[in-house]
Scaffold this motif. Sequence first.
Motif, PDB file in Angstrom:
ATOM      1  N   ARG A 195      22.015 -11.121 -24.491  1.00  0.00           N
ATOM      2  CA  ARG A 195      22.186  -9.678 -24.651  1.00  0.00           C
ATOM      3  C   ARG A 195      22.209  -9.388 -26.148  1.00  0.00           C
ATOM      4  N   PHE A 196      21.825  -8.193 -26.494  1.00  0.00           N
ATOM      5  CA  PHE A 196      21.728  -7.847 -27.912  1.00  0.00           C
ATOM      6  C   PHE A 196      22.987  -7.135 -28.385  1.00  0.00           C
ATOM      7  N   ALA A 197      23.361  -7.450 -29.615  1.00  0.00           N
ATOM      8  CA  ALA A 197      24.526  -6.792 -30.194  1.00  0.00           C
ATOM      9  C   ALA A 197      24.272  -5.284 -30.287  1.00  0.00           C
ATOM     10  N   GLY A 198      23.025  -4.908 -30.491  1.00  0.00           N
ATOM     11  CA  GLY A 198      22.717  -3.493 -30.695  1.00  0.00           C
ATOM     12  C   GLY A 198      22.199  -2.776 -29.464  1.00  0.00           C
ATOM     13  N   GLU A 211      13.697   2.754 -27.688  1.00  0.00           N
ATOM     14  CA  GLU A 211      12.338   2.311 -28.042  1.00  0.00           C
ATOM     15  C   GLU A 211      11.735   1.517 -26.878  1.00  0.00           C
ATOM     16  N   ALA A 212      12.527   0.622 -26.302  1.00  0.00           N
ATOM     17  CA  ALA A 212      12.014  -0.222 -25.215  1.00  0.00           C
ATOM     18  C   ALA A 212      11.744   0.612 -23.964  1.00  0.00           C
ATOM     19  N   LEU A 262      14.452  -7.937 -22.741  1.00  0.00           N
ATOM     20  CA  LEU A 262      14.174  -6.842 -23.681  1.00  0.00           C
ATOM     21  C   LEU A 262      15.496  -6.274 -24.180  1.00  0.00           C
ATOM     22  N   PRO A 263      15.541  -5.819 -25.423  1.00  0.00           N
ATOM     23  CA  PRO A 263      16.736  -5.082 -25.842  1.00  0.00           C
ATOM     24  C   PRO A 263      16.815  -3.767 -25.058  1.00  0.00           C
ATOM     25  N   GLU A 287      21.675  -0.260 -26.634  1.00  0.00           N
ATOM     26  CA  GLU A 287      22.075   1.150 -26.637  1.00  0.00           C
ATOM     27  C   GLU A 287      22.524   1.649 -25.266  1.00  0.00           C
ATOM     28  N   THR A 296      17.098  -0.542 -25.379  1.00  0.00           N
ATOM     29  CA  THR A 296      17.034   0.517 -26.397  1.00  0.00           C
ATOM     30  C   THR A 296      16.108   1.625 -25.928  1.00  0.00           C
TER      31      THR A 296
END
Lengths: 284, 259
Positions: free
Chosen positions: A157-160, A127-128, A122-123, A162, A125
């Motif tokens: 891993r996500f660039a964005g 939201e998650a 999951l990212p 948080e 974030t």
Amino acid sequence: MAGTHCGPHAPRRGRDAFGLGLRPPFYREAMRGAVPVGWLELVTENFMVDGGRALHVLDAVREHYEVALHGVSMNLGGTDPLDEGYLRRLEALVRRCEPVRVSDHLCWTRHGGHHLHDLLPLPHTREAVIHVAERISRVQDRLRRRILIENVSSYARFAGDEMPEAEFLREVCERADCLILLDVNNVVVNAHNHAFDPQLYLSALPAARIAQVHLAGHRASGPLRIDTHDRPVAGETWALYAQAVRRFGPVPTMIERDEEIPPLEELLSELDAARRIAAQARAA
Amino acid sequence: MRPPSLAAWQGRLKRYLITGEDDPELQRWLAGSPDEAVLRLEVYRNAYYIRLEEALARDYPVLRAVLGDAAFGREMARYLRARPSASPTLRHVGQALPAHFEAHRRLPVADLCRIERAVLEAFDAADVAPLGAEALHGLPPEAWQGLRFSLHPSVSLLQVASNALDVWKAFRQKRRMPELAPGTARSLVVWRSPRGPAATAVSSEHRFFLERIAAGEPFASICEALWLRDDRREVPEVAACYLAQSIRNGWLTRMRTGR
């Protein structure tokens, strides 16, 4: 949902806190109580059947051991609705075997009605966090108990993102008021794959929520490490486990072996190593 | 860079895993260089196919032996692209394999898959005590009129048009397997016997008898239907013989009397 779940589902301490993942090669020994461990962990989905050998094994094992249920398909991070049929079967299984712990993973496994049979990342974030915590709360309300959420091994891993992974895990569990199944091997794997400090990871986790520990082996594959569960626990994982024991105390601990499963004696001797390391860490 | 929404990420990664086709958008979302992103995504793609193909090989050992490892791998990859898993349980990944081969008009292969699928389902079927022969002892004649039975939950009734049963049996008995080939229509029963999953051929009439039982019809009506199907005088004897054989094999459970 803090404080709304009934029953003392915290880990049993004071008895043998060391267990194994129940696997077919030693079903027979487990069914006659001949595996010298304090408890056994079962893969939930393998026992979500109407009858036959699986439930026969479960009932026989339950005569001798406390069991923990460990799921791989609850899809807590997914955007599909929670699977009502799955939850019904889980409830029935929980009633049948009265597990000491029920766990699943911080990941997603299904989308658009299709199951991918993998623990997908999951990212990290806000939201998650909100999304997953809300779903965990619904499952806990349904089961009327707190569940454990395991940190998964990951290769992307996500660039964005948080927040770092440990903060993501902590935020989700605090928001949902659930417990944590800490997979020490997954921390080692991810620390390598995503270049973070595994000790900082442990120090970011809420000690009171750590209710179970997994130990397992992994392999190197090119620049990455892959969580394979097909070999003994690595030295780095033992070292981090010792730190986890110092930080979190005597938490129920088990070894997961899913491929190239060695004779039971070998697994038991590896579990003895965990006992020794935990005892030394506590004494230090 | 803004992270993807959960739904966008999951939809795209699912498509990538199932189709195996690269997706530049997925690569852009990940941290690291494009090459690194490709490598990391491939870990998931490879694991997806390996895990599911292994599950299918476990559940369809005879099919794998018939096709050979390489062809089995190709066929399973094609199947997984066409019919992604619809169940949280890995043991159900191959649920649609019989229909998949049927759609591709590979009927003997579909027959073999149906047998292997029924064996798996028999293995996990609900535990219900089979009916013992003693259940019929001392039944007053008038009770037979409204007598109904149920099929044991582990029983599957199949129709094949090939030698798939002979192939399956040869594999189980570690004998040389005949070549899988089309053949005459045969009715099969697959069930869980006390010694494990079993399969046998039955006459089309016996299959008709079992289908009527599965439909919940009273024994007397089944006898009448057998008579209408084939105007034979010995229908009561034939029906009694089917009933005895079905009870002996543990195919029946739960007897009810009355209308």
